[in-house]
Motif scaffolding. Structure first.
Motif, PDB file in Angstrom:
ATOM      1  N   UNK A 149      10.630   4.231   9.612  1.00  0.00           N
ATOM      2  CA  UNK A 149       9.201   4.288   9.675  1.00  0.00           C
ATOM      3  C   UNK A 149       8.728   4.195  11.177  1.00  0.00           C
ATOM      4  N   UNK A 150       7.932   5.068  11.577  1.00  0.00           N
ATOM      5  CA  UNK A 150       7.374   4.757  12.964  1.00  0.00           C
ATOM      6  C   UNK A 150       5.798   4.909  12.611  1.00  0.00           C
ATOM      7  N   UNK A 151       5.223   3.581  12.710  1.00  0.00           N
ATOM      8  CA  UNK A 151       3.723   3.584  12.326  1.00  0.00           C
ATOM      9  C   UNK A 151       2.851   3.276  13.533  1.00  0.00           C
ATOM     10  N   UNK A 152       2.221   4.220  13.842  1.00  0.00           N
ATOM     11  CA  UNK A 152       1.033   4.327  14.783  1.00  0.00           C
ATOM     12  C   UNK A 152      -0.043   3.547  14.203  1.00  0.00           C
ATOM     13  N   UNK A 153      -0.337   2.244  14.359  1.00  0.00           N
ATOM     14  CA  UNK A 153      -1.330   1.455  13.878  1.00  0.00           C
ATOM     15  C   UNK A 153      -2.447   1.127  14.629  1.00  0.00           C
ATOM     16  N   UNK A 154      -3.574   1.817  14.064  1.00  0.00           N
ATOM     17  CA  UNK A 154      -4.972   1.802  14.959  1.00  0.00           C
ATOM     18  C   UNK A 154      -5.609   0.404  14.757  1.00  0.00           C
ATOM     19  N   UNK A 155      -6.314   0.105  15.722  1.00  0.00           N
ATOM     20  CA  UNK A 155      -7.028  -1.092  15.780  1.00  0.00           C
ATOM     21  C   UNK A 155      -8.504  -0.921  14.717  1.00  0.00           C
ATOM     22  N   UNK A 156      -8.241  -0.545  13.598  1.00  0.00           N
ATOM     23  CA  UNK A 156      -9.293  -0.390  12.613  1.00  0.00           C
ATOM     24  C   UNK A 156      -8.956  -0.702  11.311  1.00  0.00           C
ATOM     25  N   UNK A 157      -9.943  -0.930  10.501  1.00  0.00           N
ATOM     26  CA  UNK A 157      -9.934  -0.800   8.944  1.00  0.00           C
ATOM     27  C   UNK A 157     -10.939  -0.065   8.393  1.00  0.00           C
ATOM     28  N   UNK A 158     -10.628   0.822   7.198  1.00  0.00           N
ATOM     29  CA  UNK A 158     -11.748   1.785   6.836  1.00  0.00           C
ATOM     30  C   UNK A 158     -12.104   1.290   5.320  1.00  0.00           C
ATOM     31  N   UNK A 159     -11.364   0.389   4.438  1.00  0.00           N
ATOM     32  CA  UNK A 159     -11.613  -0.086   3.141  1.00  0.00           C
ATOM     33  C   UNK A 159     -11.011   0.776   2.124  1.00  0.00           C
ATOM     34  N   UNK A 160     -11.233   2.123   2.248  1.00  0.00           N
ATOM     35  CA  UNK A 160     -10.577   2.756   1.155  1.00  0.00           C
ATOM     36  C   UNK A 160     -10.458   4.111   1.778  1.00  0.00           C
ATOM     37  N   UNK A 161      -9.115   4.674   1.104  1.00  0.00           N
ATOM     38  CA  UNK A 161      -8.726   6.092   1.554  1.00  0.00           C
ATOM     39  C   UNK A 161      -7.333   6.558   1.110  1.00  0.00           C
ATOM     40  N   UNK A 162      -6.753   7.230   1.737  1.00  0.00           N
ATOM     41  CA  UNK A 162      -5.342   7.451   1.121  1.00  0.00           C
ATOM     42  C   UNK A 162      -4.320   6.793   1.734  1.00  0.00           C
ATOM     43  N   UNK A 163      -3.525   6.003   1.049  1.00  0.00           N
ATOM     44  CA  UNK A 163      -2.514   5.134   1.425  1.00  0.00           C
ATOM     45  C   UNK A 163      -1.263   5.805   2.204  1.00  0.00           C
ATOM     46  N   UNK A 164      -0.448   5.091   2.640  1.00  0.00           N
ATOM     47  CA  UNK A 164       0.855   5.445   3.378  1.00  0.00           C
ATOM     48  C   UNK A 164       1.653   6.212   2.289  1.00  0.00           C
ATOM     49  N   UNK A 165       1.716   5.819   1.176  1.00  0.00           N
ATOM     50  CA  UNK A 165       2.363   6.545  -0.106  1.00  0.00           C
ATOM     51  C   UNK A 165       1.644   6.471  -1.252  1.00  0.00           C
ATOM     52  N   UNK A 166       1.692   7.666  -1.758  1.00  0.00           N
ATOM     53  CA  UNK A 166       0.871   7.955  -2.961  1.00  0.00           C
ATOM     54  C   UNK A 166       1.515   7.147  -4.173  1.00  0.00           C
ATOM     55  N   UNK A 167       0.699   7.122  -5.122  1.00  0.00           N
ATOM     56  CA  UNK A 167       1.085   6.237  -6.637  1.00  0.00           C
ATOM     57  C   UNK A 167       2.400   7.117  -7.188  1.00  0.00           C
ATOM     58  N   UNK A 168       2.812   8.258  -6.792  1.00  0.00           N
ATOM     59  CA  UNK A 168       3.825   8.806  -7.166  1.00  0.00           C
ATOM     60  C   UNK A 168       5.211   8.117  -6.820  1.00  0.00           C
ATOM     61  N   UNK A 169       5.186   7.250  -5.706  1.00  0.00           N
ATOM     62  CA  UNK A 169       6.296   6.563  -5.238  1.00  0.00           C
ATOM     63  C   UNK A 169       6.674   5.290  -6.252  1.00  0.00           C
ATOM     64  N   UNK A 170       8.051   5.322  -6.716  1.00  0.00           N
ATOM     65  CA  UNK A 170       8.577   4.311  -7.637  1.00  0.00           C
ATOM     66  C   UNK A 170       8.344   2.949  -6.834  1.00  0.00           C
ATOM     67  N   UNK A 171       8.235   2.039  -8.096  1.00  0.00           N
ATOM     68  CA  UNK A 171       8.250   0.520  -7.379  1.00  0.00           C
ATOM     69  C   UNK A 171       9.526   0.276  -6.975  1.00  0.00           C
ATOM     70  N   UNK A 172       9.909   0.203  -5.911  1.00  0.00           N
ATOM     71  CA  UNK A 172      11.160   0.170  -5.387  1.00  0.00           C
ATOM     72  C   UNK A 172      10.993  -0.771  -3.885  1.00  0.00           C
ATOM     73  N   UNK A 173      11.044  -2.250  -4.122  1.00  0.00           N
ATOM     74  CA  UNK A 173      10.881  -2.977  -2.894  1.00  0.00           C
ATOM     75  C   UNK A 173      11.724  -2.876  -2.108  1.00  0.00           C
ATOM     76  N   UNK A 174      11.732  -2.763  -0.485  1.00  0.00           N
ATOM     77  CA  UNK A 174      12.769  -2.554   0.323  1.00  0.00           C
ATOM     78  C   UNK A 174      12.149  -3.567   1.529  1.00  0.00           C
ATOM     79  N   UNK A 175      13.161  -4.017   2.394  1.00  0.00           N
ATOM     80  CA  UNK A 175      13.090  -4.713   3.536  1.00  0.00           C
ATOM     81  C   UNK A 175      13.194  -3.572   4.562  1.00  0.00           C
ATOM     82  N   UNK A 176      12.517  -3.856   5.741  1.00  0.00           N
ATOM     83  CA  UNK A 176      12.658  -2.823   6.728  1.00  0.00           C
ATOM     84  C   UNK A 176      12.871  -3.830   8.162  1.00  0.00           C
TER      85      UNK A 176
END
Length: 199
Positions: A149-176
Motif C-alpha cells: 500500500x502506498x497511501x498519499x494521505x491528504x491533510x483533509x477530511x470530507x465526512x463521506x465518500x468512496x472508501x479505499x475498498x468497496x464493501x465487496x472486499x471480504x472481512x479479512x483483517x491484515x497487519x501491514x
C-alpha cells in the motif's frame, strides 16, 4: 515476482473520492494540490502522472516503480468524460469491466475475466511492479492480492465518500509493516506499507 501496489490518494478519514465518484483533483475537486506535493510526485512517482500532467510539467522520466497500471471501469470513465482515452500511454494499461465491450484507445487492454486470475498471471510475468490505480470496487475485489500500500494521505477530511475498498472486499483483517514515510511541509504524508500477516 512482481508486486501489486495499491498506490492511491486518501483523505484522513479514508476516502479516495467524494460521494459522486468524481476526480477529487479535477475541476471543482476538493483535493489540495500543493507545490511540494506535485514536486514529490514528479521526483518519486513520475510514471503515475497522467499524460496531460506529464506534458504540462515537461515530465519525460520513465519511472522506476511501475510499468503496468490497472483500473476499474468507473475510474477509466472519469478520464473518458474529460476527453482522455488513455491517461497512461507510457504504461501497459488494463481496464477491468464486465459491462464495457470496447474502449476507444487501442493500446488500452479491456479485461472482462476474473480480476484475481488476471493479476496472478501479471505477477508471474517479467517487469516492474503493477500499479493498482483504483477504484474502490476493483481494489475491493483484489484486496487479498495487494502486496504493498502506498497511501498519499491528504491533510483533509470530507465526512463521506468512496472508501479505499468497496464493501465487496471480504472481512479479512491484515497487519501491514510501515516501510517508508515522507511528510511534506504542506501536510500531505506518503506512507508505504508492506503486506503483513493475516491477523
Amino acid at each position: 515476482m512482481r508486486r501489486l501496489v495499491y498506490y492511491v490518494a486518501t483523505t484522513l478519514d479514508g476516502f479516495i473520492a467524494g460521494p459522486d465518484g468524481a476526480d477529487p483533483t479535477g475541476p471543482n475537486g476538493f483535493w489540495p494540490l500543493q507545490e511540494d506535493y506535485i514536486q514529490h510526485l514528479v521526483a518519486e512517482y513520475p510514471e503515475t502522472l497522467p499524460v496531460q500532467a506529464r506534458q504540462a510539467l515537461s515530465v519525460t522520466a520513465e519511472g522506476t516503480r511501475f510499468d503496468t497500471v490497472l483500473e476499474g471501469r468507473r475510474s477509466y470513465e472519469i478520464g473518458l468524460a474529460a476527453g482522455i482515452n488513455d491517461a497512461f500511454p507510457h504504461l501497459r494499461h488494463l481496464v477491468f469491466s464486465r459491462t464495457l465491450t470496447e474502449v476507444p484507445a487501442s493500446a488500452v487492454e479491456l479485461v472482462a475475466d476474473n480480476a484475481v486470475a488476471a493479476v496472478r498471471e501479471l505477477k508471474q510475468q517479467d517487469g516492474k511492479d503493477i500499479w493498482l490505480l483504483g477504484g474502490a470496487e476493483l481494489a475491493g475485489s483484489l484486496y487479498a492480492e495487494i502486496d504493498t500500500l502506498i497511501l498519499k494521505v491528504g491533510p483533509l477530511t470530507i465526512g463521506d465518500g468512496i472508501p479505499l475498498f468497496s464493501r465487496k472486499a471480504s472481512f479479512d483483517p491484515r497487519t501491514w509493516t510501515l516501510e517508508d514515510q515522507t511528510v511534506l511541509k504542506s501536510g500531505a504524508v506518503f506512507l508505504t506499507y508492506g503486506r503483513g500477516v493475516t491477523s
